[in-house]
Design a protein around this motif. Sequence first.
Motif, PDB file in Angstrom:
ATOM      1  N   GLN A  49      -0.491  -1.491  -7.525  1.00  0.00           N
ATOM      2  CA  GLN A  49      -0.246  -2.118  -6.265  1.00  0.00           C
ATOM      3  C   GLN A  49      -1.129  -3.376  -5.949  1.00  0.00           C
ATOM      4  O   GLN A  49      -0.819  -4.171  -5.461  1.00  0.00           O
ATOM      5  CB  GLN A  49      -0.707  -1.044  -5.074  1.00  0.00           C
TER       6      GLN A  49
ATOM      7  N   THR B 253      -6.614  -4.720   1.028  1.00  0.00           N
ATOM      8  CA  THR B 253      -5.779  -3.927   2.103  1.00  0.00           C
ATOM      9  C   THR B 253      -5.077  -2.839   1.316  1.00  0.00           C
ATOM     10  O   THR B 253      -4.851  -1.691   1.928  1.00  0.00           O
ATOM     11  CB  THR B 253      -4.941  -4.686   2.794  1.00  0.00           C
ATOM     12  N   VAL B 254      -4.595  -2.923   0.044  1.00  0.00           N
ATOM     13  CA  VAL B 254      -3.935  -2.224  -0.445  1.00  0.00           C
ATOM     14  C   VAL B 254      -4.999  -0.931  -0.729  1.00  0.00           C
ATOM     15  O   VAL B 254      -4.065   0.409  -1.048  1.00  0.00           O
ATOM     16  CB  VAL B 254      -3.601  -2.507  -1.932  1.00  0.00           C
ATOM     17  N   TRP B 255      -6.086  -0.871  -0.810  1.00  0.00           N
ATOM     18  CA  TRP B 255      -7.005   0.286  -1.027  1.00  0.00           C
ATOM     19  C   TRP B 255      -6.994   1.386   0.132  1.00  0.00           C
ATOM     20  O   TRP B 255      -7.741   2.281   0.187  1.00  0.00           O
ATOM     21  CB  TRP B 255      -8.378  -0.183  -1.219  1.00  0.00           C
TER      22      TRP B 255
ATOM     23  N   THR C 232      -4.559   2.983   0.643  1.00  0.00           N
ATOM     24  CA  THR C 232      -4.023   4.293  -0.144  1.00  0.00           C
ATOM     25  C   THR C 232      -4.758   4.625  -1.532  1.00  0.00           C
ATOM     26  O   THR C 232      -4.718   3.825  -2.287  1.00  0.00           O
ATOM     27  CB  THR C 232      -2.617   3.905  -0.617  1.00  0.00           C
TER      28      THR C 232
ATOM     29  N   SER D  77       0.415  -7.061  -4.857  1.00  0.00           N
ATOM     30  CA  SER D  77      -0.377  -7.625  -3.801  1.00  0.00           C
ATOM     31  C   SER D  77      -0.668  -9.102  -4.136  1.00  0.00           C
ATOM     32  O   SER D  77      -0.176  -9.987  -3.024  1.00  0.00           O
ATOM     33  CB  SER D  77      -1.308  -6.896  -3.030  1.00  0.00           C
TER      34      SER D  77
ATOM     35  N   ALA E 100       0.689  -1.355  -0.079  1.00  0.00           N
ATOM     36  CA  ALA E 100      -0.022   0.020   0.100  1.00  0.00           C
ATOM     37  C   ALA E 100       0.723   1.038   0.025  1.00  0.00           C
ATOM     38  O   ALA E 100       0.570   2.275  -0.454  1.00  0.00           O
ATOM     39  CB  ALA E 100      -0.965   0.023   1.223  1.00  0.00           C
TER      40      ALA E 100
END
Length: 177
Positions: A60, A81-83, A85, A64, A53
């Motif tokens: 991304q 979870t990357v979201w 950001t 991931s 992230a």
Amino acid sequence: MPRKFIKRFLPDHQTIKKQRALRMFGTILHEPNLWHLNRRSASGALGIGLFFAFWPVPFQMWLSAAAAIPFRVNLPLSVATVWITNPFTIPPIFYGAYKIGTTVLGSDPKHFEFQFSWQWVVESLSTIGPAFLVGCAICSVVGGLAGYFGLNWLWRFSVRKSWEKRRLARQQKKEEC
């Protein structure tokens, strides 16, 4: 408790398998461990997602997903979870990473105005780039480790509390009889 909470927000694995963007992974996505939600897979997925992230690169989610597959952690959680950001949170998060980088490198912060464009990123690599990249690397590693160990601890704590609650209920039931 963490399992039920996390499952509420994750999409169905059949829906994810049908995504065109993930077709490049082929039949690897049929691995059951990528969809199973337990303490190990959830904490690993959160750690991987938080690690990527903070990377200032496009795609991304693909990074991931590509890391979740060999580590056999929960793929949807890793990608979701990357979201943290997203277009609304990128400016404050990346500014914080820049401030961390300037502190670590001992350099003076330079005045700049953030622009949401790839061209601005490329042009600013020479001025604020080193501090920004060092800050992103530090946030990436710290965020990934904190996510992994934090969810691992929370999961164990939740299971322990659940066991204690059941033990007390059984004990109370015996005393009533």
